[in-house]
Design an enzyme around this catalytic site. Structure first.
Site, PDB file in Angstrom:
ATOM      1  N   ASP A  17       2.768  13.671  47.027  1.00 16.53           N
ATOM      2  CA  ASP A  17       2.190  14.979  47.319  1.00 16.53           C
ATOM      3  C   ASP A  17       3.113  15.696  48.313  1.00 16.53           C
ATOM      4  O   ASP A  17       4.315  15.707  48.140  1.00 16.53           O
ATOM      5  CB  ASP A  17       0.755  14.805  47.832  1.00 16.53           C
ATOM      6  CG  ASP A  17      -0.130  15.998  47.510  1.00 16.53           C
ATOM      7  OD1 ASP A  17       0.300  17.132  47.782  1.00 16.53           O
ATOM      8  OD2 ASP A  17      -1.259  15.805  47.026  1.00 16.53           O
ATOM      9  N   ARG A  20      -1.380  29.037  40.701  1.00 15.65           N
ATOM     10  CA  ARG A  20      -1.737  29.329  42.089  1.00 15.65           C
ATOM     11  C   ARG A  20      -0.626  28.833  42.998  1.00 15.65           C
ATOM     12  O   ARG A  20       0.184  27.983  42.605  1.00 15.65           O
ATOM     13  CB  ARG A  20      -3.069  28.684  42.476  1.00 15.65           C
ATOM     14  CG  ARG A  20      -3.070  27.160  42.461  1.00 15.65           C
ATOM     15  CD  ARG A  20      -4.391  26.623  43.035  1.00 15.65           C
ATOM     16  NE  ARG A  20      -4.511  25.181  42.935  1.00 15.65           N
ATOM     17  CZ  ARG A  20      -3.981  24.308  43.786  1.00 15.65           C
ATOM     18  NH1 ARG A  20      -3.231  24.740  44.786  1.00 15.65           N
ATOM     19  NH2 ARG A  20      -4.172  23.008  43.633  1.00 15.65           N
ATOM     20  N   ASN A  47       0.700  26.641  46.085  1.00 13.08           N
ATOM     21  CA  ASN A  47       0.221  25.312  46.443  1.00 13.08           C
ATOM     22  C   ASN A  47       0.714  24.774  47.778  1.00 13.08           C
ATOM     23  O   ASN A  47      -0.024  24.080  48.451  1.00 13.08           O
ATOM     24  CB  ASN A  47       0.604  24.302  45.350  1.00 13.08           C
ATOM     25  CG  ASN A  47      -0.014  22.942  45.559  1.00 13.08           C
ATOM     26  OD1 ASN A  47      -1.222  22.837  45.755  1.00 13.08           O
ATOM     27  ND2 ASN A  47       0.785  21.890  45.526  1.00 13.08           N
ATOM     28  N   GLU A  92      -5.170  20.726  52.524  1.00 17.77           N
ATOM     29  CA  GLU A  92      -3.717  20.800  52.320  1.00 17.77           C
ATOM     30  C   GLU A  92      -3.077  21.597  53.446  1.00 17.77           C
ATOM     31  O   GLU A  92      -3.745  22.163  54.304  1.00 17.77           O
ATOM     32  CB  GLU A  92      -3.394  21.486  50.985  1.00 17.77           C
ATOM     33  CG  GLU A  92      -2.879  20.557  49.894  1.00 17.77           C
ATOM     34  CD  GLU A  92      -1.460  20.058  50.135  1.00 17.77           C
ATOM     35  OE1 GLU A  92      -0.897  20.287  51.238  1.00 17.77           O
ATOM     36  OE2 GLU A  92      -0.908  19.419  49.229  1.00 17.77           O
TER      37      GLU A  92
END
Length: 295
Positions: free
Chosen positions: A200, A103, A105, A20
């Site tokens: 995404d 968390r 991201n 990512e």
């Protein structure tokens, strides 16, 4: 007319669970990105081919360069300053100490140097994630409704429009950034049915077009500033998490991918899943900004 001038190809074989956060860092002419589940920070130098990696102390969603040197890292435990010279991660602030199951991201830097980032439920179920802004005083300001999985944000070239993604809902939102840095006029920018893939990470190019990686959609999409689908870039793997524009002209696109959703048999049949890819385009990206506030 297509702006893509070459097909995606793997440039770093990692077969990672969840790559990512790709970001081109001009000061060292290299691409930085993370492997969230592998607790890794990676650096790729396209000129020399050098590949370097660092161990993170927790799941790491992004690293973004800071004006004072080093990077701000988004860890499961909160924001931290990452120094590649020593490999150290120094805690800065935890935006959600009351949500240990969340968390960090994804993140981006506004043209004026402020950090925006998202949080999410690590189990990808509860609607406990949100978009946050890091203030000049180091305090994180929640700036969106709750979602299970946030992605983005991304800013228009002039910094006046912020895009963020409700991944499970399949919706890309656009907001106006007000003078006081609050988000107003939240609206649906585009919607992607789940059967076509899950939206995404978003990235914006120099024409203000929004690029979206598709998780389980085998493609990257490019949308006009009005939300019109302009182009689909097919990939040889099915989970593309985000793209970044790099190279001296910002016309080389790097894409992170994932394989955590695949069975062992499917991973063996798709060895490029979880690699770093690149392709070329004729429209450049936007030069990155260093984080100047709150760090």
């Amino acid at each position: 007319m297509s702006v893509v001038t070459s097909a995606p190809e793997s440039v770093w074989s990692l077969a990672a669970p969840l790559l990512e956060g790709p970001v081109w860092v001009a000061r060292d002419a290299a691409l930085w990105f993370v492997d969230i589940k592998g607790h890794k920070v990676h650096r790729y130098d396209p000129e020399t081919g050098d590949k370097s990696s660092w161990e993170a102390p927790a799941q790491v969603g992004f690293v973004l360069p800071a004006e004072r040197g080093g990077f701000v890292a988004g860890l499961q435990t909160g924001l931290a300053h990452f120094d590649p010279e020593t490999g150290s991660f120094t805690p800065l602030t935890d935006p959600e100490p009351h949500l240990p199951g969340n968390r960090l991201n994804d993140g981006t830097v506004c043209p004026d140097g402020r950090l925006w980032f998202g949080t999410m439920d690590d189990a990808e179920a509860a609607e406990t994630g949100a978009i946050h802004r890091l203030g000049a005083d180091g305090v994180c300001v929640p700036s969106s409704p709750p979602y299970s999985i946030t992605n983005g944000p991304a800013l228009s070239p002039d910094g006046r429009t912020l895009y963020h993604v409700d991944t499970l809902g399949g919706v890309i939102h656009a907001c106006d950034v007000a003078e006081d840095r609050s988000l107003t006029n939240r609206r649906e920018f585009a919607r992607i049915p789940n059967e076509e893939g899950y939206p995404d990470g978003p990235t914006v190019d120099a024409e203000g077009c929004v690029w979206i990686g598709l998780y389980m959609g085998s493609a990257v999409r490019r949308y006009s500033p009005a939300g019109e689908l302009l182009e689909v870039v097919p990939f040889p793997v099915d989970a593309i998490t985000k793209i970044a524009f790099g190279g001296p002209e910002l016309k080389t696109v790097y894409a992170t991918t994932a394989n955590k959703h695949l069975s062992a048999e499917a991973r063996a049949a798709n060895p490029r899943a979880g690699d770093l890819f690149r392709f070329e385009v004729s429209v450049p990206g936007v030069a990155g900004t260093l984080i100047r506030e709150g760090v």
